[in-house]
Design a protein around this motif. Structure first.
Motif, PDB file in Angstrom:
ATOM      1  N   ILE A   3      33.874  65.110  15.503  1.00 25.34           N
ATOM      2  CA  ILE A   3      33.741  65.140  16.952  1.00 25.34           C
ATOM      3  C   ILE A   3      33.204  63.792  17.401  1.00 25.34           C
ATOM      4  CG2 ILE A   3      31.427  66.198  16.849  1.00 25.34           C
ATOM      5  CD1 ILE A   3      32.184  67.622  19.516  1.00 25.34           C
ATOM      6  N   MET A   4      33.877  63.184  18.364  1.00 23.16           N
ATOM      7  CA  MET A   4      33.449  61.895  18.887  1.00 23.16           C
ATOM      8  C   MET A   4      32.700  62.098  20.194  1.00 23.16           C
ATOM      9  SD  MET A   4      35.684  58.661  20.293  1.00 23.16           S
ATOM     10  CE  MET A   4      36.349  58.162  18.716  1.00 23.16           C
ATOM     11  N   LEU A   5      31.502  61.590  20.254  1.00 19.43           N
ATOM     12  CA  LEU A   5      30.688  61.631  21.475  1.00 19.43           C
ATOM     13  C   LEU A   5      30.850  60.279  22.161  1.00 19.43           C
ATOM     14  CD1 LEU A   5      27.460  63.335  20.010  1.00 19.43           C
ATOM     15  CD2 LEU A   5      29.637  64.378  20.728  1.00 19.43           C
ATOM     16  N   ASP A   6      31.597  60.278  23.251  1.00 19.33           N
ATOM     17  CA  ASP A   6      32.000  59.027  23.886  1.00 19.33           C
ATOM     18  C   ASP A   6      31.123  58.706  25.090  1.00 19.33           C
ATOM     19  OD1 ASP A   6      33.807  56.781  24.186  1.00 19.33           O
ATOM     20  OD2 ASP A   6      34.590  57.804  25.953  1.00 19.33           O
ATOM     21  N   ASN A   7      30.529  57.527  25.049  1.00 18.75           N
ATOM     22  CA  ASN A   7      29.693  57.035  26.149  1.00 18.75           C
ATOM     23  C   ASN A   7      28.544  57.986  26.486  1.00 18.75           C
ATOM     24  OD1 ASN A   7      30.758  54.413  27.065  1.00 18.75           O
ATOM     25  ND2 ASN A   7      32.640  55.564  27.486  1.00 18.75           N
ATOM     26  N   PHE A   8      27.955  58.584  25.467  1.00 20.25           N
ATOM     27  CA  PHE A   8      26.773  59.428  25.654  1.00 20.25           C
ATOM     28  C   PHE A   8      25.527  58.553  25.729  1.00 20.25           C
ATOM     29  CE2 PHE A   8      29.478  62.826  25.053  1.00 20.25           C
ATOM     30  CZ  PHE A   8      28.868  64.040  24.738  1.00 20.25           C
ATOM     31  N   SER A   9      24.535  59.014  26.476  1.00 19.51           N
ATOM     32  CA  SER A   9      23.236  58.352  26.455  1.00 19.51           C
ATOM     33  C   SER A   9      22.588  58.594  25.091  1.00 19.51           C
ATOM     34  CB  SER A   9      22.341  58.904  27.558  1.00 19.51           C
ATOM     35  OG  SER A   9      22.010  60.264  27.287  1.00 19.51           O
ATOM     36  N   LEU A  10      21.540  57.824  24.775  1.00 19.63           N
ATOM     37  CA  LEU A  10      20.846  58.025  23.500  1.00 19.63           C
ATOM     38  C   LEU A  10      20.267  59.440  23.420  1.00 19.63           C
ATOM     39  CD1 LEU A  10      18.959  54.622  23.115  1.00 19.63           C
ATOM     40  CD2 LEU A  10      21.013  55.368  21.907  1.00 19.63           C
ATOM     41  N   GLU A  11      19.743  59.907  24.532  1.00 21.85           N
ATOM     42  CA  GLU A  11      19.170  61.253  24.556  1.00 21.85           C
ATOM     43  C   GLU A  11      20.243  62.305  24.284  1.00 21.85           C
ATOM     44  OE1 GLU A  11      16.755  64.237  27.639  1.00 21.85           O
ATOM     45  OE2 GLU A  11      17.268  62.184  28.237  1.00 21.85           O
ATOM     46  N   ASP A  12      21.408  62.142  24.908  1.00 25.73           N
ATOM     47  CA  ASP A  12      22.473  63.125  24.713  1.00 25.73           C
ATOM     48  C   ASP A  12      23.115  63.010  23.335  1.00 25.73           C
ATOM     49  OD1 ASP A  12      22.103  64.362  27.126  1.00 25.73           O
ATOM     50  OD2 ASP A  12      23.712  63.296  28.171  1.00 25.73           O
ATOM     51  N   LEU A  13      23.120  61.810  22.771  1.00 18.54           N
ATOM     52  CA  LEU A  13      23.618  61.671  21.400  1.00 18.54           C
ATOM     53  C   LEU A  13      22.744  62.477  20.437  1.00 18.54           C
ATOM     54  CD1 LEU A  13      24.572  57.881  21.045  1.00 18.54           C
ATOM     55  CD2 LEU A  13      26.120  59.833  20.896  1.00 18.54           C
ATOM     56  N   ALA A  14      21.445  62.325  20.571  1.00 17.74           N
ATOM     57  CA  ALA A  14      20.528  63.058  19.702  1.00 17.74           C
ATOM     58  C   ALA A  14      20.667  64.566  19.924  1.00 17.74           C
ATOM     59  CB  ALA A  14      19.090  62.613  19.958  1.00 17.74           C
ATOM     60  N   ARG A  15      20.836  64.962  21.168  1.00 13.24           N
ATOM     61  CA  ARG A  15      21.040  66.382  21.478  1.00 13.24           C
ATOM     62  C   ARG A  15      22.353  66.871  20.878  1.00 13.24           C
ATOM     63  NH1 ARG A  15      21.942  68.706  27.604  1.00 13.24           N
ATOM     64  NH2 ARG A  15      22.135  70.941  27.071  1.00 13.24           N
ATOM     65  N   GLY A  16      23.404  66.046  20.967  1.00 14.89           N
ATOM     66  CA  GLY A  16      24.687  66.415  20.409  1.00 14.89           C
ATOM     67  C   GLY A  16      24.627  66.605  18.903  1.00 14.89           C
ATOM     68  N   VAL A  17      23.911  65.728  18.227  1.00 12.63           N
ATOM     69  CA  VAL A  17      23.747  65.857  16.772  1.00 12.63           C
ATOM     70  C   VAL A  17      23.085  67.183  16.427  1.00 12.63           C
ATOM     71  CG1 VAL A  17      22.550  64.917  14.754  1.00 12.63           C
ATOM     72  CG2 VAL A  17      23.727  63.369  16.334  1.00 12.63           C
ATOM     73  N   ARG A  18      22.091  67.566  17.214  1.00  8.69           N
ATOM     74  CA  ARG A  18      21.400  68.846  16.958  1.00  8.69           C
ATOM     75  C   ARG A  18      22.340  70.031  17.201  1.00  8.69           C
ATOM     76  NH1 ARG A  18      17.259  66.051  19.770  1.00  8.69           N
ATOM     77  NH2 ARG A  18      17.689  67.228  21.688  1.00  8.69           N
ATOM     78  N   ILE A  19      23.179  69.944  18.246  1.00 10.94           N
ATOM     79  CA  ILE A  19      24.092  71.042  18.545  1.00 10.94           C
ATOM     80  C   ILE A  19      25.132  71.190  17.423  1.00 10.94           C
ATOM     81  CG2 ILE A  19      25.915  71.832  20.111  1.00 10.94           C
ATOM     82  CD1 ILE A  19      24.344  70.466  22.394  1.00 10.94           C
ATOM     83  N   VAL A  20      25.679  70.073  16.979  1.00 12.23           N
ATOM     84  CA  VAL A  20      26.695  70.121  15.920  1.00 12.23           C
ATOM     85  C   VAL A  20      26.088  70.657  14.631  1.00 12.23           C
ATOM     86  CG1 VAL A  20      28.274  68.750  14.512  1.00 12.23           C
ATOM     87  CG2 VAL A  20      28.045  68.258  16.957  1.00 12.23           C
ATOM     88  N   ALA A  21      24.879  70.224  14.337  1.00  6.93           N
ATOM     89  CA  ALA A  21      24.105  70.778  13.210  1.00  6.93           C
ATOM     90  C   ALA A  21      24.879  70.776  11.889  1.00  6.93           C
ATOM     91  CB  ALA A  21      23.627  72.188  13.545  1.00  6.93           C
ATOM     92  N   GLY A  22      25.567  69.669  11.618  1.00  4.88           N
ATOM     93  CA  GLY A  22      26.248  69.531  10.339  1.00  4.88           C
ATOM     94  C   GLY A  22      27.596  70.218  10.235  1.00  4.88           C
ATOM     95  N   ARG A  23      28.075  70.825  11.305  1.00  5.74           N
ATOM     96  CA  ARG A  23      29.356  71.543  11.247  1.00  5.74           C
ATOM     97  C   ARG A  23      30.566  70.608  11.321  1.00  5.74           C
ATOM     98  NH1 ARG A  23      28.702  75.797  15.942  1.00  5.74           N
ATOM     99  NH2 ARG A  23      27.425  74.104  16.829  1.00  5.74           N
ATOM    100  N   ALA A  24      30.339  69.369  11.650  1.00 12.41           N
ATOM    101  CA  ALA A  24      31.405  68.360  11.707  1.00 12.41           C
ATOM    102  C   ALA A  24      30.751  66.991  11.592  1.00 12.41           C
ATOM    103  CB  ALA A  24      32.193  68.466  13.011  1.00 12.41           C
ATOM    104  N   ILE A  25      31.559  66.001  11.248  1.00 14.47           N
ATOM    105  CA  ILE A  25      31.094  64.614  11.285  1.00 14.47           C
ATOM    106  C   ILE A  25      30.946  64.208  12.743  1.00 14.47           C
ATOM    107  CG2 ILE A  25      31.753  62.222  10.804  1.00 14.47           C
ATOM    108  CD1 ILE A  25      33.271  63.301   8.353  1.00 14.47           C
ATOM    109  N   VAL A  26      29.836  63.556  13.069  1.00 18.39           N
ATOM    110  CA  VAL A  26      29.585  63.129  14.446  1.00 18.39           C
ATOM    111  C   VAL A  26      29.803  61.621  14.553  1.00 18.39           C
ATOM    112  CG1 VAL A  26      27.929  63.008  16.337  1.00 18.39           C
ATOM    113  CG2 VAL A  26      27.909  64.973  14.778  1.00 18.39           C
ATOM    114  N   GLU A  27      30.723  61.245  15.423  1.00 21.78           N
ATOM    115  CA  GLU A  27      31.019  59.835  15.671  1.00 21.78           C
ATOM    116  C   GLU A  27      30.572  59.464  17.075  1.00 21.78           C
ATOM    117  OE1 GLU A  27      34.968  56.973  16.285  1.00 21.78           O
ATOM    118  OE2 GLU A  27      35.115  58.780  15.035  1.00 21.78           O
ATOM    119  N   ALA A  28      29.900  58.337  17.197  1.00 23.94           N
ATOM    120  CA  ALA A  28      29.502  57.809  18.505  1.00 23.94           C
ATOM    121  C   ALA A  28      30.395  56.631  18.844  1.00 23.94           C
ATOM    122  CB  ALA A  28      28.040  57.369  18.483  1.00 23.94           C
ATOM    123  N   SER A  29      30.800  56.559  20.105  1.00 24.31           N
ATOM    124  CA  SER A  29      31.675  55.482  20.536  1.00 24.31           C
ATOM    125  C   SER A  29      31.416  55.181  22.003  1.00 24.31           C
ATOM    126  CB  SER A  29      33.147  55.870  20.318  1.00 24.31           C
ATOM    127  OG  SER A  29      34.003  54.786  20.586  1.00 24.31           O
ATOM    128  N   GLY A  30      31.905  54.024  22.450  1.00 22.35           N
ATOM    129  CA  GLY A  30      31.794  53.683  23.863  1.00 22.35           C
ATOM    130  C   GLY A  30      30.759  52.618  24.140  1.00 22.35           C
TER     131      GLY A  30
END
Length: 288
Positions: free
Chosen positions: A217-244
């Motif tokens: 799952i690619m998190l595109d143009n997320f703030s740092l706060e939302d990136l960290a929140r996104g990582v917690r939501i995914v919780a290892g169920r997929a590779i997390v990619e940051a972009s933007g």
């Protein structure tokens, strides 16, 4: 990726573009018997990439030109270091010089910038990867340079992986299709070796995408706060990619949010060619 056949094809085209009817200057100024010895010298520090491409420019101009590289791709060097030597017929050395340098300077610039990104995320576990924002026709060259700098390569082309981006999702929304169901349908159509990645630009899209069964799952143009929140939501169920809008100034903080991969188009589309020079000393001989 960067095969000898591909190198020869691209470099040959560049040589023809640069001297379609030969080198007019070399032919009238340099004796046919003149020999030249030249050094590839760094005028600033960096990381080498494109050694085989550099050598190919001379070999394809005249197979009697000898090229010896002092360092391998991926090697760091300082300003003033001699990176290689070239020796052969002066006309061929001078004719191939600009094409050899154009490729090697750009590729080394990419490798150098990539190394800086990799160093900036050291210790976080995040990997730096490129994008498809490459120069048309030169993707293999530029992707090789990213790898030489310590980065990893994203999908090479549209044929290599399924990656649904914002416009794909916009079409689904226009059609009134459910995102999770659409991902599951796509997954069912794929072979077992094909990866599936989906880009999201809002936190609320994460759970429906993960529920569809994506690999990345690619998190595109997320703030740092939302990136960290996104990582917690995914919780290892997929590779997390940051972009933007990833820059050298921001990449370290992005990595510390816990994402697995950080992709940056700047590695290839906004890079500055490194300053390398070919210093030639010509010794004229007599015709036999």
């Amino acid at each position: 990726m960067l095969t000898p056949a591909h190198i020869d094809r691209v470099v040959s085209a560049a040589l023809v573009e640069d001297a379609p009817w030969g080198d007019a200057t070399g032919e009238v100024f340099l004796p046919a018997s003149a020999r030249a010895r030249a050094e590839l010298r760094a005028r600033e520090p960096g990381v080498l990439a494109g050694g085989d491409v550099f050598a190919a420019a001379f070999r394809l101009t005249d197979p009697t030109v000898q090229v010896e590289l002092a360092v391998a791709d991926g090697t760091s060097f300082a300003a003033g270091d001699v990176l290689g030597q070239v020796e052969g017929p002066a006309r061929a050395v001078v004719q191939a010089e600009r094409i050899a340098l154009n490729f090697t300077q750009r590729m080394s610039g990419i490798a150098t910038l990539t190394r800086a990104f990799v160093d900036a995320v050291a210790g976080t576990g995040a990997r730096i990867t490129d994008t498809r924002k490459t120069t048309p026709g030169l993707r293999a060259f530029e992707r090789h340079a990213v790898a030489a700098g310590g980065g990893v390569n994203h999908r090479f082309s549209l044929s290599d992986a399924v990656m649904a981006k914002d416009n794909h999702l916009a079409v689904l929304q226009q059609q009134g299709l459910d995102l999770t169901a659409a991902i599951r349908t796509a997954r069912a159509r794929l072979g077992h070796t094909m990866r599936l990645e989906v880009e999201v630009d809002r936190v609320e899209q994460i759970e429906p995408v993960i529920a569809g069964g994506v690999d990345v799952i690619m998190l595109d143009n997320f703030s740092l706060e939302d990136l960290a929140r996104g990582v917690r939501i995914v919780a290892g169920r997929a590779i997390v990619e940051a972009s933007g809008t990833v820059t050298l100034d921001t990449v370290g903080a992005i990595a510390r949010t816990g994402v697995d991969v950080i992709s940056s188009g700047a590695l290839t589309h906004s890079v500055r060619s490194l300053d390398l020079g070919l210093d030639v000393a010509v010794h004229a001989g007599r015709d036999a």
